[in-house]
Design a protein around this motif. Structure first.
Motif, PDB file in Angstrom:
ATOM      1  N   PHE A   1      45.639  35.251  44.988  1.00  6.78           N
ATOM      2  CA  PHE A   1      45.197  34.194  44.156  1.00  6.78           C
ATOM      3  C   PHE A   1      45.563  34.611  42.731  1.00  6.78           C
ATOM      4  N   GLU A   2      46.013  33.654  41.990  1.00  7.07           N
ATOM      5  CA  GLU A   2      46.152  33.647  40.469  1.00  7.07           C
ATOM      6  C   GLU A   2      45.731  32.474  39.643  1.00  7.07           C
ATOM      7  N   ARG A   3      45.932  32.764  38.646  1.00  4.30           N
ATOM      8  CA  ARG A   3      45.692  31.823  37.457  1.00  4.30           C
ATOM      9  C   ARG A   3      46.353  32.336  36.166  1.00  4.30           C
ATOM     10  N   ARG A   4      47.384  31.404  35.562  1.00  7.14           N
ATOM     11  CA  ARG A   4      47.958  31.865  34.607  1.00  7.14           C
ATOM     12  C   ARG A   4      47.705  31.398  33.279  1.00  7.14           C
ATOM     13  N   SER A   5      47.608  31.982  32.154  1.00  7.19           N
ATOM     14  CA  SER A   5      47.360  31.333  30.830  1.00  7.19           C
ATOM     15  C   SER A   5      48.240  31.953  29.937  1.00  7.19           C
ATOM     16  N   ASP A   6      48.078  31.710  28.299  1.00  7.80           N
ATOM     17  CA  ASP A   6      48.672  32.252  27.223  1.00  7.80           C
ATOM     18  C   ASP A   6      48.559  33.541  27.197  1.00  7.80           C
ATOM     19  N   LEU A   7      47.146  33.911  27.586  1.00 12.75           N
ATOM     20  CA  LEU A   7      46.638  35.433  27.526  1.00 12.75           C
ATOM     21  C   LEU A   7      46.962  36.332  28.526  1.00 12.75           C
ATOM     22  N   GLY A   8      47.582  35.750  29.696  1.00 14.45           N
ATOM     23  CA  GLY A   8      48.049  36.871  30.870  1.00 14.45           C
ATOM     24  C   GLY A   8      47.656  36.074  32.366  1.00 14.45           C
ATOM     25  N   THR A   9      47.954  36.798  33.334  1.00 14.74           N
ATOM     26  CA  THR A   9      47.506  36.232  34.420  1.00 14.74           C
ATOM     27  C   THR A   9      46.429  36.960  35.352  1.00 14.74           C
ATOM     28  N   ASP A  10      45.447  36.160  35.707  1.00 12.73           N
ATOM     29  CA  ASP A  10      44.408  36.762  36.392  1.00 12.73           C
ATOM     30  C   ASP A  10      44.768  36.507  37.808  1.00 12.73           C
ATOM     31  N   ARG A  11      44.284  37.777  38.504  1.00 11.13           N
ATOM     32  CA  ARG A  11      44.363  37.834  39.936  1.00 11.13           C
ATOM     33  C   ARG A  11      43.316  38.142  40.829  1.00 11.13           C
ATOM     34  N   PHE A  12      43.414  37.991  42.034  1.00 12.14           N
ATOM     35  CA  PHE A  12      42.298  38.095  43.037  1.00 12.14           C
ATOM     36  C   PHE A  12      43.037  38.255  44.276  1.00 12.14           C
TER      37      PHE A  12
END
Length: 174
Positions: free
Chosen positions: A55-66
């Motif tokens: 799983f991921e969620r990308r933003s300007d701050l970086g990529t969150d992952r699970f």
């Protein structure tokens, strides 16, 4: 795509109305409208979807992952990272158990951190408030509260390829 929004909105409202009308409804029961949307391929059937995957969620701050390796019967080994810039993050390893849309997550690579997230077959949403022990997984000015992740790939093999910062592989085993 714009023609799907009314259906998605109607499904959301119907789900809310159904939940308010019968809060004791078992998780296995779904409304006729939800079943029609599942049959049409508009939404996934959470009863037949596994948590195993990346799983991921990308933003300007970086990529969150699970990531999750395992299955509903025996549980999952999980890892997750939420990124808030170059040196600011939360990252931890642990276990999860799934019951329908509820996922009980326990991080145990530092202080114990247990909470229940929601998984709709596509998105995993962490609650907005977490126990104090969850802060041990985060650098200053970071937190797992309210973070969400979207499934990008199903299965243990995809999950094992998920990388973190402090952990080369967030889900190495299983």
């Amino acid at each position: 795509m714009s023609r799907l929004w009314p259906l998605v909105l109607a499904l959301g409202l119907a789900a809310c109305a159904q939940e308010k009308a019968d809060p004791e409804k078992p998780a296995e029961e779904i409304s006729a409208l939800e079943q029609a949307a599942i049959d049409a391929g508009v939404i996934p059937d959470v009863r037949n979807v596994t948590l195993s995957g990346a799983f991921e969620r990308r933003s300007d701050l970086g990529t969150d992952r699970f990531c999750a390796v395992g299955n509903d019967e025996n549980g999952y080994q999980i890892g997750m990272i939420a990124v808030f810039g170059p040196g600011t993050q939360c990252e931890g390893l642990g276990e999860a158990e799934r019951d329908g849309e509820k996922v009980r997550i326990t991080l145990n690579s530092k202080e114990k951190c247990s909470f229940t997230a929601r998984f709709d077959g596509v998105e995993l949403e962490l609650p907005g408030e977490l126990p104090d022990g969850c802060a041990s997984y985060c650098s200053r000015r970071a937190g797992f509260e309210g973070v969400s992740f979207y499934m990008i790939g199903e299965g243990d093999a995809v999950a094992r390829s998920t990388s973190g910062r402090d952990f080369e592989n967030l889900c190495p085993g299983g």
